[in-house]
Each structure stands twice: as structure tokens, then as C-alpha cells.
Design a protein around this motif. Sequence first.
Motif, PDB file in Angstrom:
ATOM      1  N   ARG A  21      -1.832   4.213  -1.408  1.00  0.00           N
ATOM      2  CA  ARG A  21      -3.261   3.877  -1.512  1.00  0.00           C
ATOM      3  C   ARG A  21      -3.910   3.181  -0.445  1.00  0.00           C
ATOM      4  O   ARG A  21      -2.848   2.757   0.372  1.00  0.00           O
ATOM      5  CB  ARG A  21      -3.678   2.784  -2.762  1.00  0.00           C
ATOM      6  N   PRO A  22      -4.667   2.916   0.373  1.00  0.00           N
ATOM      7  CA  PRO A  22      -5.320   1.819   1.291  1.00  0.00           C
ATOM      8  C   PRO A  22      -5.479   0.438   0.692  1.00  0.00           C
ATOM      9  O   PRO A  22      -5.714   0.229  -0.626  1.00  0.00           O
ATOM     10  CB  PRO A  22      -6.655   2.877   1.364  1.00  0.00           C
ATOM     11  N   GLY A  23      -6.048  -0.424   1.739  1.00  0.00           N
ATOM     12  CA  GLY A  23      -5.987  -1.266   0.474  1.00  0.00           C
ATOM     13  C   GLY A  23      -4.789  -2.457   1.219  1.00  0.00           C
ATOM     14  O   GLY A  23      -3.784  -1.750   1.252  1.00  0.00           O
ATOM     15  N   LEU A  44      -6.285   8.640  -3.181  1.00  0.00           N
ATOM     16  CA  LEU A  44      -6.738   7.827  -1.870  1.00  0.00           C
ATOM     17  C   LEU A  44      -5.508   7.566  -0.676  1.00  0.00           C
ATOM     18  O   LEU A  44      -4.614   7.259  -1.460  1.00  0.00           O
ATOM     19  CB  LEU A  44      -7.503   6.983  -2.217  1.00  0.00           C
ATOM     20  N   ARG A  45      -5.202   8.140   0.349  1.00  0.00           N
ATOM     21  CA  ARG A  45      -4.482   7.886   1.507  1.00  0.00           C
ATOM     22  C   ARG A  45      -4.795   6.768   1.879  1.00  0.00           C
ATOM     23  O   ARG A  45      -5.874   5.906   2.141  1.00  0.00           O
ATOM     24  CB  ARG A  45      -4.788   9.054   2.656  1.00  0.00           C
ATOM     25  N   GLY A  46      -3.524   6.265   2.132  1.00  0.00           N
ATOM     26  CA  GLY A  46      -3.923   4.543   2.284  1.00  0.00           C
ATOM     27  C   GLY A  46      -2.627   4.376   3.805  1.00  0.00           C
ATOM     28  O   GLY A  46      -1.584   5.151   4.407  1.00  0.00           O
ATOM     29  N   GLY A  47      -2.651   2.652   4.284  1.00  0.00           N
ATOM     30  CA  GLY A  47      -1.699   2.673   5.277  1.00  0.00           C
ATOM     31  C   GLY A  47       0.015   2.612   4.921  1.00  0.00           C
ATOM     32  O   GLY A  47       0.210   2.525   3.240  1.00  0.00           O
ATOM     33  N   GLU A  48       0.491   2.280   5.761  1.00  0.00           N
ATOM     34  CA  GLU A  48       2.044   2.190   5.142  1.00  0.00           C
ATOM     35  C   GLU A  48       2.521   0.761   4.423  1.00  0.00           C
ATOM     36  O   GLU A  48       3.504   0.410   3.864  1.00  0.00           O
ATOM     37  CB  GLU A  48       2.830   2.030   6.700  1.00  0.00           C
ATOM     38  N   GLN A  49       1.633  -0.822   4.331  1.00  0.00           N
ATOM     39  CA  GLN A  49       1.885  -1.342   4.090  1.00  0.00           C
ATOM     40  C   GLN A  49       1.552  -0.959   2.241  1.00  0.00           C
ATOM     41  O   GLN A  49       2.540  -2.216   1.361  1.00  0.00           O
ATOM     42  CB  GLN A  49       1.241  -2.156   4.288  1.00  0.00           C
TER      43      GLN A  49
END
Length: 206
Positions: free
Chosen positions: A48-50, A38-43
Motif C-alpha cells: 500500500r502507499p503511504g 493499491l501499489r505502494g513503496g517498499e516501506q
Amino acid sequence: DLTAWGVSAATITPHKLHGPTGVGFLWLDSGVDIRAALRGGEQQLGTRPGTEPVALVIAAAEAIRIACEQQPTAAEHMADLRNQLESELVRRHPTCLIHGRQAPRLPSTTCLSLPGADRQSLLMSLDMAGVACSSGSACSSGSSPPSHVLLAMGASKSLVDSALRFSVSRFSTKAEIERAIELISRQFSKAEGFSTVDNSVENGWR
């Protein structure tokens, strides 16, 4: 030292060390690239997202620190309790066979068989008696196939069909083990169709 082990990736599950559930760690060796499900943010480095649950991460790190600090004494404590459980059950029930008893193994678990007894029936009767155990790994919870590990080890059908796994922890006590022995022995004695087994045939597993 994960680098010294030569592994590419490793996961750490804190609840196995009495840490919190709902959090885990992934260690990746340098140069290892993973494809995100699942694609997520740079954090999360795009994997993964979240957002990390900071309180759980801190609690998990503390649980790991404590576990590493107490590991030598905890391992000895658990092995003593496990050995007490095994030895007394074998003494009371000579057909009882301990899998891998002569091999290097974790101090906290034991897998034993009582030929002639049905593992599912024993599992339910022990659960009702207040003894927590399993007929397989946590990965196979909710299913009833026989242990593929025991089958791969070459264990006979009667041993596989009567195999149960018990665990202890660094918080387990001698009194709890003595109580468990009584309850397990009582349920074993109720099982029908005991058969005689020559433990020496099983490569000294007894």
C-alpha cells in the motif's frame, strides 16, 4: 498466540481497546501472500502507499499493552455491570429477553428484545434521552435491516424487530448503569403493544 490459533491473517483494531482511531494492525502468517489493492513503496512491503503514522502506532501499542494488563479485572467489571443492566431490566419488564444469556459471550455487550416495541422508535427515543445504543452492529450503521445474526439464530420476528444492543466498557460506572436502567425502563414503558412472551421457549435465553 495467533500461530497456535492456526489463523492465516488477523487484524487488530485499537479503538476497540480505547486506543486511537485511524490506525490498525495486520498480522500475516508466514507464507501468506496478499494482492495489493493499491501499489505502494517498499516501506509498506509494496502492499500500500503511504507511511505509517508513528504517533498513532505507538499510542495503539500502548493501548493494547494496557488492555492486556487490565483484561482480567476489566472483564469482571464489565460483566458485573452488564449483568446488573440485564437483571434489572428483566425484573422490571418480564417480557424483556436477553439473547445468548446462557452462552459464553463477551463481557461488554448485551443484545435484548422487548416484544411489541419497535427497535427504531426505541433507538431514537433512547438517543434523545441520552442513552447510546444500536439496533445492529457498527458494520450496519446507517441501515435499518433486522439483525441477520438474530435471524440466523432462529429468533422470532417480534424478537428481532425489538432488538437493541448496549455496550459497557472498563470506564463505565455503577452510577451510569443505574441511570441507564432508569432511562431505558422509562422508554420501554412508553412503548405500545407489549406482548407476553414465554422466555423458556427461547432455550433458556432469559
